[in-house]
Scaffold this motif. Structure first.
Motif, PDB file in Angstrom:
ATOM      1  N   CYS A 197       0.849  -1.204   0.000  1.00  0.00           N
ATOM      2  CA  CYS A 197       0.000   0.000   0.000  1.00  0.00           C
ATOM      3  C   CYS A 197       0.881   1.250   0.000  1.00  0.00           C
ATOM      4  N   LEU A 198       0.622   2.134  -0.954  1.00  0.00           N
ATOM      5  CA  LEU A 198       1.408   3.364  -1.105  1.00  0.00           C
ATOM      6  C   LEU A 198       1.429   4.201   0.179  1.00  0.00           C
ATOM      7  N   PHE A 199       0.261   4.405   0.787  1.00  0.00           N
ATOM      8  CA  PHE A 199       0.201   5.276   1.961  1.00  0.00           C
ATOM      9  C   PHE A 199       0.786   4.587   3.192  1.00  0.00           C
ATOM     10  N   PHE A 258       0.287  14.817   5.430  1.00  0.00           N
ATOM     11  CA  PHE A 258       1.321  15.213   4.489  1.00  0.00           C
ATOM     12  C   PHE A 258       0.685  15.910   3.289  1.00  0.00           C
ATOM     13  N   TRP A 259       1.514  16.593   2.517  1.00  0.00           N
ATOM     14  CA  TRP A 259       1.036  17.308   1.332  1.00  0.00           C
ATOM     15  C   TRP A 259       0.700  16.325   0.221  1.00  0.00           C
ATOM     16  N   ASP A 260      -0.413  16.586  -0.452  1.00  0.00           N
ATOM     17  CA  ASP A 260      -0.732  15.842  -1.665  1.00  0.00           C
ATOM     18  C   ASP A 260       0.350  16.115  -2.711  1.00  0.00           C
ATOM     19  N   ILE A 261       0.727  15.064  -3.441  1.00  0.00           N
ATOM     20  CA  ILE A 261       1.820  15.200  -4.417  1.00  0.00           C
ATOM     21  C   ILE A 261       1.416  16.104  -5.589  1.00  0.00           C
ATOM     22  N   ALA A 262       0.125  16.222  -5.833  1.00  0.00           N
ATOM     23  CA  ALA A 262      -0.375  17.052  -6.945  1.00  0.00           C
ATOM     24  C   ALA A 262      -1.478  17.966  -6.404  1.00  0.00           C
ATOM     25  N   PRO A 263      -1.106  19.015  -5.680  1.00  0.00           N
ATOM     26  CA  PRO A 263      -2.096  19.851  -4.986  1.00  0.00           C
ATOM     27  C   PRO A 263      -3.138  20.434  -5.943  1.00  0.00           C
ATOM     28  N   LYS A 264      -4.417  20.325  -5.549  1.00  0.00           N
ATOM     29  CA  LYS A 264      -5.517  20.839  -6.370  1.00  0.00           C
ATOM     30  C   LYS A 264      -5.948  22.231  -5.886  1.00  0.00           C
ATOM     31  N   ALA A 265      -5.307  22.760  -4.865  1.00  0.00           N
ATOM     32  CA  ALA A 265      -5.608  24.098  -4.351  1.00  0.00           C
ATOM     33  C   ALA A 265      -4.338  24.614  -3.665  1.00  0.00           C
ATOM     34  N   VAL A 320      -3.667  25.049  -0.622  1.00  0.00           N
ATOM     35  CA  VAL A 320      -3.341  24.079   0.434  1.00  0.00           C
ATOM     36  C   VAL A 320      -4.060  22.778   0.105  1.00  0.00           C
ATOM     37  N   HIS A 321      -3.338  21.697   0.093  1.00  0.00           N
ATOM     38  CA  HIS A 321      -3.947  20.382  -0.169  1.00  0.00           C
ATOM     39  C   HIS A 321      -3.181  19.327   0.618  1.00  0.00           C
ATOM     40  N   LEU A 322      -3.725  19.025   1.803  1.00  0.00           N
ATOM     41  CA  LEU A 322      -3.099  18.026   2.668  1.00  0.00           C
ATOM     42  C   LEU A 322      -3.905  16.736   2.642  1.00  0.00           C
ATOM     43  N   GLY A 354     -14.425   8.072  -6.853  1.00  0.00           N
ATOM     44  CA  GLY A 354     -13.191   8.724  -7.275  1.00  0.00           C
ATOM     45  C   GLY A 354     -11.973   8.328  -6.468  1.00  0.00           C
ATOM     46  N   GLN A 355     -12.110   7.284  -5.634  1.00  0.00           N
ATOM     47  CA  GLN A 355     -10.952   6.864  -4.830  1.00  0.00           C
ATOM     48  C   GLN A 355      -9.935   6.144  -5.709  1.00  0.00           C
ATOM     49  N   VAL A 356      -8.687   6.573  -5.589  1.00  0.00           N
ATOM     50  CA  VAL A 356      -7.606   5.989  -6.384  1.00  0.00           C
ATOM     51  C   VAL A 356      -6.645   5.220  -5.480  1.00  0.00           C
ATOM     52  N   VAL A 357      -6.380   5.782  -4.296  1.00  0.00           N
ATOM     53  CA  VAL A 357      -5.488   5.118  -3.335  1.00  0.00           C
ATOM     54  C   VAL A 357      -6.358   4.494  -2.247  1.00  0.00           C
ATOM     55  N   PHE A 358      -6.250   3.173  -2.120  1.00  0.00           N
ATOM     56  CA  PHE A 358      -7.146   2.468  -1.199  1.00  0.00           C
ATOM     57  C   PHE A 358      -6.538   2.309   0.199  1.00  0.00           C
ATOM     58  N   LEU A 398      -7.605   4.728   3.494  1.00  0.00           N
ATOM     59  CA  LEU A 398      -8.492   5.840   3.866  1.00  0.00           C
ATOM     60  C   LEU A 398      -7.714   7.142   4.021  1.00  0.00           C
ATOM     61  N   HIS A 399      -8.211   8.200   3.384  1.00  0.00           N
ATOM     62  CA  HIS A 399      -7.567   9.509   3.525  1.00  0.00           C
ATOM     63  C   HIS A 399      -8.604  10.616   3.435  1.00  0.00           C
ATOM     64  N   MET A 400      -8.365  11.660   4.215  1.00  0.00           N
ATOM     65  CA  MET A 400      -9.196  12.854   4.179  1.00  0.00           C
ATOM     66  C   MET A 400      -8.395  13.937   3.482  1.00  0.00           C
ATOM     67  N   HIS A 401      -8.951  14.474   2.389  1.00  0.00           N
ATOM     68  CA  HIS A 401      -8.328  15.617   1.718  1.00  0.00           C
ATOM     69  C   HIS A 401      -8.689  16.875   2.504  1.00  0.00           C
ATOM     70  N   LEU A 402      -7.721  17.695   2.793  1.00  0.00           N
ATOM     71  CA  LEU A 402      -7.968  19.006   3.421  1.00  0.00           C
ATOM     72  C   LEU A 402      -7.495  20.062   2.431  1.00  0.00           C
TER      73      LEU A 402
HETATM   74  P1  5GP Z   1      -8.103   9.769  -4.030  1.00  0.00           P
HETATM   75  O1  5GP Z   1      -8.532  10.048  -5.448  1.00  0.00           O
HETATM   76  O2  5GP Z   1      -7.761   8.325  -3.801  1.00  0.00           O
HETATM   77  O3  5GP Z   1      -9.086  10.315  -3.039  1.00  0.00           O
HETATM   78  O4  5GP Z   1      -6.818  10.648  -3.806  1.00  0.00           O
HETATM   79  C1  5GP Z   1      -5.525  10.167  -3.832  1.00  0.00           C
HETATM   80  C2  5GP Z   1      -4.622  11.368  -3.714  1.00  0.00           C
HETATM   81  O5  5GP Z   1      -3.321  10.911  -3.426  1.00  0.00           O
HETATM   82  C3  5GP Z   1      -4.533  12.207  -5.001  1.00  0.00           C
HETATM   83  O6  5GP Z   1      -4.933  13.545  -4.717  1.00  0.00           O
HETATM   84  C4  5GP Z   1      -3.063  12.107  -5.388  1.00  0.00           C
HETATM   85  O7  5GP Z   1      -2.535  13.319  -5.931  1.00  0.00           O
HETATM   86  C5  5GP Z   1      -2.384  11.717  -4.086  1.00  0.00           C
HETATM   87  N1  5GP Z   1      -1.181  10.905  -4.249  1.00  0.00           N
HETATM   88  C6  5GP Z   1      -1.037   9.833  -5.072  1.00  0.00           C
HETATM   89  N2  5GP Z   1       0.200   9.320  -4.957  1.00  0.00           N
HETATM   90  C7  5GP Z   1       0.848  10.087  -4.032  1.00  0.00           C
HETATM   91  C8  5GP Z   1       2.170  10.048  -3.478  1.00  0.00           C
HETATM   92  O8  5GP Z   1       3.004   9.206  -3.803  1.00  0.00           O
HETATM   93  N3  5GP Z   1       2.482  11.002  -2.554  1.00  0.00           N
HETATM   94  C9  5GP Z   1       1.579  11.963  -2.172  1.00  0.00           C
HETATM   95  N4  5GP Z   1       1.992  12.850  -1.268  1.00  0.00           N
HETATM   96  N5  5GP Z   1       0.328  12.010  -2.660  1.00  0.00           N
HETATM   97  C10 5GP Z   1      -0.030  11.095  -3.593  1.00  0.00           C
END
Ligand code: 5GP
Ligand code: ZN
Length: 114
Positions: free
Chosen positions: A4-6, A28-35, A37-39, A94-98, A100-104
């Protein structure tokens, strides 16, 4: 969970921009912030999604702890005007990483419903 990545981010096996950590959660910071601030706030224990929360209440303390942390983290990021939290659940949500995570999210360019 070993693949699991997370979980790997929690273990420090994959680097991340850490904001906060305690015995229950990791932020931690999202790797591709959509705003601006994107934690991402995640439990340290592997829970795949909201669908896997324990019905008997085993995760209740953890979830309450995570929810209460969000406004604190938002304030620390300077989001005095408010913030948005998103939890995507399952592929249809829309979940990509399985794990559980809360986007802030906060600041300019907030995604989602306006
Ligand atoms: P989901 O769509 O599952 O709710 O969101 C997964 C989030 O994880 C996405 O916003 C994506 O940018 C972020 N993410 C994916 N891989 C990584 C990574 O390796 N590191 C970090 N910090 N964020 C990641
Ligand atoms: Zn995991």
């Amino acid at each position: 969970m070993s693949d699991c990545l997370f979980c790997k981010i929690v273990a420090g096996e994959i680097p991340s921009k850490k904001v906060y950590e305690d015995d229950k959660v990791f932020v931690f910071w999202d790797i591709a912030p959509k705003a601006d601030v994107h934690l991402l706030l995640i439990p340290k224990v592997h829970i795949a999604s909201l669908n896997e929360l324990d019905e008997s209440g085993e995760h209740d303390e953890l979830i309450a702890h995570a929810m209460k942390l969000l406004p604190r983290l938002a304030k620390e990021q300077g989001l005095d005007n408010g913030f948005r939290t998103i939890i995507n659940t399952g592929r249809g949500g829309g979940q990509v990483v399985f794990h559980l995570h809360m986007h802030l999210l906060g600041g300019n360019n907030l995604p989602g419903f306006e």
